[in-house]
Design an enzyme around this catalytic site. Structure first.
Site, PDB file in Angstrom:
ATOM      1  N   ASN A   1       8.538  -5.316  -0.090  1.00 61.70           N
ATOM      2  CA  ASN A   1       8.216  -4.026   0.562  1.00 61.70           C
ATOM      3  C   ASN A   1       6.666  -3.965   1.030  1.00 61.70           C
ATOM      4  O   ASN A   1       5.935  -3.477  -0.190  1.00 61.70           O
ATOM      5  CB  ASN A   1       8.912  -2.502  -0.063  1.00 61.70           C
ATOM      6  CG  ASN A   1       8.366  -1.579   0.969  1.00 61.70           C
ATOM      7  OD1 ASN A   1       7.939  -1.590   1.988  1.00 61.70           O
ATOM      8  ND2 ASN A   1       9.186  -0.415   0.729  1.00 61.70           N
TER       9      ASN A   1
ATOM     10  N   ARG B   1       5.543  12.402  -3.380  1.00 62.24           N
ATOM     11  CA  ARG B   1       5.556  13.094  -2.072  1.00 62.24           C
ATOM     12  C   ARG B   1       6.720  12.748  -1.147  1.00 62.24           C
ATOM     13  O   ARG B   1       7.126  11.491  -1.209  1.00 62.24           O
ATOM     14  CB  ARG B   1       4.264  13.361  -1.426  1.00 62.24           C
ATOM     15  CG  ARG B   1       3.485  12.059  -1.003  1.00 62.24           C
ATOM     16  CD  ARG B   1       2.307  12.338  -0.159  1.00 62.24           C
ATOM     17  NE  ARG B   1       1.654  11.151   0.462  1.00 62.24           N
ATOM     18  CZ  ARG B   1       1.958  10.578   1.464  1.00 62.24           C
ATOM     19  NH1 ARG B   1       3.063  10.790   2.041  1.00 62.24           N
ATOM     20  NH2 ARG B   1       1.325   9.636   1.864  1.00 62.24           N
TER      21      ARG B   1
ATOM     22  N   SER C   1      12.961   3.665   3.900  1.00 62.11           N
ATOM     23  CA  SER C   1      13.201   4.511   5.114  1.00 62.11           C
ATOM     24  C   SER C   1      13.759   3.410   6.151  1.00 62.11           C
ATOM     25  O   SER C   1      13.457   2.423   5.934  1.00 62.11           O
ATOM     26  CB  SER C   1      11.811   5.555   5.539  1.00 62.11           C
ATOM     27  OG  SER C   1      10.953   4.466   5.946  1.00 62.11           O
TER      28      SER C   1
ATOM     29  N   ASP D   1       1.629 -15.937   5.026  1.00 64.36           N
ATOM     30  CA  ASP D   1       1.287 -17.352   5.004  1.00 64.36           C
ATOM     31  C   ASP D   1       1.618 -17.713   3.507  1.00 64.36           C
ATOM     32  O   ASP D   1       2.035 -18.761   3.413  1.00 64.36           O
ATOM     33  CB  ASP D   1      -0.202 -17.487   5.405  1.00 64.36           C
ATOM     34  CG  ASP D   1      -0.378 -17.689   6.855  1.00 64.36           C
ATOM     35  OD1 ASP D   1       0.642 -17.943   7.501  1.00 64.36           O
ATOM     36  OD2 ASP D   1      -1.371 -17.703   7.455  1.00 64.36           O
TER      37      ASP D   1
ATOM     38  N   ALA E   1       2.412  -0.592   5.076  1.00 64.06           N
ATOM     39  CA  ALA E   1       1.980  -0.681   6.217  1.00 64.06           C
ATOM     40  C   ALA E   1       1.539  -2.126   6.722  1.00 64.06           C
ATOM     41  O   ALA E   1       1.071  -2.366   7.705  1.00 64.06           O
ATOM     42  CB  ALA E   1       1.018   0.377   6.533  1.00 64.06           C
TER      43      ALA E   1
ATOM     44  N   PRO F   1       0.652  -1.151  -0.003  1.00 66.33           N
ATOM     45  CA  PRO F   1      -0.202   0.149  -0.081  1.00 66.33           C
ATOM     46  C   PRO F   1       0.808   1.280   0.151  1.00 66.33           C
ATOM     47  O   PRO F   1       1.786   1.193   0.607  1.00 66.33           O
ATOM     48  CB  PRO F   1      -0.756  -0.061   1.282  1.00 66.33           C
ATOM     49  CG  PRO F   1      -0.922  -1.511   1.541  1.00 66.33           C
ATOM     50  CD  PRO F   1       0.439  -2.229   1.109  1.00 66.33           C
ATOM     51  N   ASN F   2       0.370   2.337  -0.895  1.00 67.40           N
ATOM     52  CA  ASN F   2       1.042   3.387  -1.063  1.00 67.40           C
ATOM     53  C   ASN F   2       2.310   3.635  -1.738  1.00 67.40           C
ATOM     54  O   ASN F   2       2.656   4.790  -2.016  1.00 67.40           O
ATOM     55  CB  ASN F   2       1.125   4.073   0.502  1.00 67.40           C
ATOM     56  CG  ASN F   2      -0.300   4.409   1.031  1.00 67.40           C
ATOM     57  OD1 ASN F   2      -1.109   4.988   0.445  1.00 67.40           O
ATOM     58  ND2 ASN F   2      -0.682   4.014   2.192  1.00 67.40           N
TER      59      ASN F   2
ATOM     60  N   TYR G   1      11.236   9.475   1.564  1.00 64.86           N
ATOM     61  CA  TYR G   1      11.294   8.346   0.605  1.00 64.86           C
ATOM     62  C   TYR G   1      12.424   8.584  -0.687  1.00 64.86           C
ATOM     63  O   TYR G   1      12.130   7.653  -1.360  1.00 64.86           O
ATOM     64  CB  TYR G   1      10.061   7.897   0.294  1.00 64.86           C
ATOM     65  CG  TYR G   1       9.083   7.389   1.403  1.00 64.86           C
ATOM     66  CD1 TYR G   1       9.602   6.274   2.192  1.00 64.86           C
ATOM     67  CD2 TYR G   1       8.167   8.094   2.125  1.00 64.86           C
ATOM     68  CE1 TYR G   1       8.824   5.992   3.223  1.00 64.86           C
ATOM     69  CE2 TYR G   1       7.363   7.718   2.902  1.00 64.86           C
ATOM     70  CZ  TYR G   1       7.763   6.635   3.710  1.00 64.86           C
ATOM     71  OH  TYR G   1       7.133   6.241   4.685  1.00 64.86           O
TER      72      TYR G   1
ATOM     73  N   GLU H   1      13.077  -8.833   2.726  1.00 69.73           N
ATOM     74  CA  GLU H   1      12.115  -7.687   3.213  1.00 69.73           C
ATOM     75  C   GLU H   1      13.142  -6.541   2.955  1.00 69.73           C
ATOM     76  O   GLU H   1      14.047  -6.333   3.478  1.00 69.73           O
ATOM     77  CB  GLU H   1      11.805  -7.628   4.563  1.00 69.73           C
ATOM     78  CG  GLU H   1      10.721  -6.543   4.906  1.00 69.73           C
ATOM     79  CD  GLU H   1      10.063  -6.617   6.484  1.00 69.73           C
ATOM     80  OE1 GLU H   1       9.761  -7.952   6.616  1.00 69.73           O
ATOM     81  OE2 GLU H   1      10.237  -5.755   6.985  1.00 69.73           O
TER      82      GLU H   1
ATOM     83  N   ARG I   1      12.185   5.494  13.235  1.00 72.64           N
ATOM     84  CA  ARG I   1      10.779   6.127  13.106  1.00 72.64           C
ATOM     85  C   ARG I   1       9.726   5.961  14.185  1.00 72.64           C
ATOM     86  O   ARG I   1      10.352   5.473  15.342  1.00 72.64           O
ATOM     87  CB  ARG I   1      10.316   5.853  11.878  1.00 72.64           C
ATOM     88  CG  ARG I   1      11.403   6.223  10.623  1.00 72.64           C
ATOM     89  CD  ARG I   1      10.731   6.002   9.280  1.00 72.64           C
ATOM     90  NE  ARG I   1       9.631   6.687   9.112  1.00 72.64           N
ATOM     91  CZ  ARG I   1       8.538   6.762   7.946  1.00 72.64           C
ATOM     92  NH1 ARG I   1       8.629   5.660   7.072  1.00 72.64           N
ATOM     93  NH2 ARG I   1       7.465   7.433   7.925  1.00 72.64           N
TER      94      ARG I   1
ATOM     95  N   ARG J   1       6.313   1.123  13.445  1.00 76.51           N
ATOM     96  CA  ARG J   1       6.793   0.680  12.096  1.00 76.51           C
ATOM     97  C   ARG J   1       7.956  -0.194  12.228  1.00 76.51           C
ATOM     98  O   ARG J   1       8.162  -1.013  11.277  1.00 76.51           O
ATOM     99  CB  ARG J   1       7.443   1.949  11.353  1.00 76.51           C
ATOM    100  CG  ARG J   1       6.298   2.890  10.975  1.00 76.51           C
ATOM    101  CD  ARG J   1       6.942   4.029  10.097  1.00 76.51           C
ATOM    102  NE  ARG J   1       6.048   5.101  10.097  1.00 76.51           N
ATOM    103  CZ  ARG J   1       4.995   5.335   9.174  1.00 76.51           C
ATOM    104  NH1 ARG J   1       5.012   4.426   8.321  1.00 76.51           N
ATOM    105  NH2 ARG J   1       4.225   6.384   9.061  1.00 76.51           N
TER     106      ARG J   1
ATOM    107  N   HIS K   1      12.813  -1.899   3.080  1.00 70.86           N
ATOM    108  CA  HIS K   1      12.241  -0.752   3.356  1.00 70.86           C
ATOM    109  C   HIS K   1      13.007   0.481   3.001  1.00 70.86           C
ATOM    110  O   HIS K   1      14.193   0.248   3.253  1.00 70.86           O
ATOM    111  CB  HIS K   1      11.763  -0.498   4.938  1.00 70.86           C
ATOM    112  CG  HIS K   1      10.941  -1.648   5.615  1.00 70.86           C
ATOM    113  ND1 HIS K   1       9.480  -1.381   5.275  1.00 70.86           N
ATOM    114  CD2 HIS K   1      11.238  -2.773   5.948  1.00 70.86           C
ATOM    115  CE1 HIS K   1       8.941  -2.729   5.661  1.00 70.86           C
ATOM    116  NE2 HIS K   1       9.758  -3.490   6.178  1.00 70.86           N
TER     117      HIS K   1
HETATM  118  O1  CA2 Z   1      10.013   2.801   4.290  1.00 70.87           O
HETATM  119  C1  CA2 Z   1       9.469   1.944   3.573  1.00 70.87           C
HETATM  120  O2  CA2 Z   1       9.846   1.532   2.509  1.00 70.87           O
HETATM  121  C2  CA2 Z   1       7.981   1.930   4.326  1.00 70.87           C
HETATM  122  O3  CA2 Z   1       7.875   0.333   3.867  1.00 70.87           O
HETATM  123  C3  CA2 Z   1       6.930   2.396   3.285  1.00 70.87           C
HETATM  124  C4  CA2 Z   1       5.632   2.501   3.693  1.00 70.87           C
HETATM  125  C5  CA2 Z   1       5.505   2.656   5.420  1.00 70.87           C
HETATM  126  O4  CA2 Z   1       4.184   2.271   5.526  1.00 70.87           O
HETATM  127  C6  CA2 Z   1       6.471   1.830   6.010  1.00 70.87           C
HETATM  128  O5  CA2 Z   1       6.196   1.986   7.273  1.00 70.87           O
HETATM  129  C7  CA2 Z   1       7.730   1.859   5.750  1.00 70.87           C
HETATM  130  C8  CA2 Z   1       4.572   3.052   2.924  1.00 70.87           C
HETATM  131  C9  CA2 Z   1       4.645   4.931   3.327  1.00 70.87           C
HETATM  132  C10 CA2 Z   1       3.867   5.312   2.436  1.00 70.87           C
HETATM  133  O6  CA2 Z   1       4.494   5.389   1.014  1.00 70.87           O
HETATM  134  C11 CA2 Z   1       4.657   6.601   0.293  1.00 70.87           C
HETATM  135  C12 CA2 Z   1       5.906   6.652  -0.221  1.00 70.87           C
HETATM  136  C13 CA2 Z   1       6.210   7.675  -0.995  1.00 70.87           C
HETATM  137  C14 CA2 Z   1       5.463   8.834  -1.026  1.00 70.87           C
HETATM  138  C15 CA2 Z   1       4.468   8.804  -0.398  1.00 70.87           C
HETATM  139  C16 CA2 Z   1       3.744   7.540   0.156  1.00 70.87           C
END
Ligand code: CA2
Length: 156
Positions: free
Chosen positions: A77, A21, A105, A90, A80, A13-14, A26, A101, A110, A114, A103
């Site tokens: 990745n 942004r 960031s 699973d 959330a 997701p996202n 990121y 895995e 953080r 997370r 990430h």
């Molecule tokens: O750091 C990462 O790759 C995360 O997996 C990114 C996820 C976050 O929920 C994890 O805690 C860490 C997604 C964050 C939102 O995704 C965006 C990325 C760039 C711009 C906007 C949103």
């Protein structure tokens, strides 16, 4: 002739918003840029990648089930869903594939929530905080493992 190893690269997701942004957190590289870079590196390594992003947990489970049979490893990745995605875990366990895995960031620097991952204890390892290149490092690892250990590397 040995088959070209194929690695699944899964984003949750996202992550479709990557580069659009929050560049301080990121970076400004988009998911399409990451895909292009990974395809290029995979080609150099004699491998291939199958890219997938979804904002829906079930769609990620479907993707793993449908593609694991022809894959040699998974880079994930889960966004959330990292903290709560037991159905993804699973499906990964069922695949028997080595998992890395990623990430972008540093989730350990953080918010507390997370840091927890349901996937990490079952993965070969976790790469966090190295930006989008974390995907590249995961690919390098899986390609070298598959090359050296072949089928033996399918399990953890
Ligand atoms: O750091 C990462 O790759 C995360 O997996 C990114 C996820 C976050 O929920 C994890 O805690 C860490 C997604 C964050 C939102 O995704 C965006 C990325 C760039 C711009 C906007 C949103």
């Amino acid at each position: 002739m040995p088959q070209t190893p194929n690695f699944l690269v899964i984003n949750g997701p996202n992550l479709n918003r990557l580069g659009r942004r929050d560049p301080k957190l990121y970076g400004s590289t988009t998911l399409a840029d990451v895909e292009k870079a990974l395809r290029g590196r995979a080609g150099e390594l004699g491998a291939a990648v199958t890219f997938f992003q979804s904002n829906h947990e079930g769609a990620i489970v479907d993707f793993i089930q449908e593609n694991a049979g022809a894959a040699s490893g998974v880079i994930i990745n889960a966004g959330a869903l990292t903290q709560v995605g037991y159905s993804i875990l699973d499906a990964l366990l069922d695949s028997g594939l080595p998992v890395v895995e990623v990430h972008i960031s540093n989730i350990h620097a953080r918010e507390e929530f997370r840091r927890h991952s349901v996937i990490a204890p079952f993965a070969r390892g976790q790469i966090a905080g190295l930006g989008w290149r974390g995907y590249l490092f995961a690919l390098e690892y899986l390609a070298s493992e598959t090359g050296q250990a072949g089928k033996a590397s399918r399990t953890r």
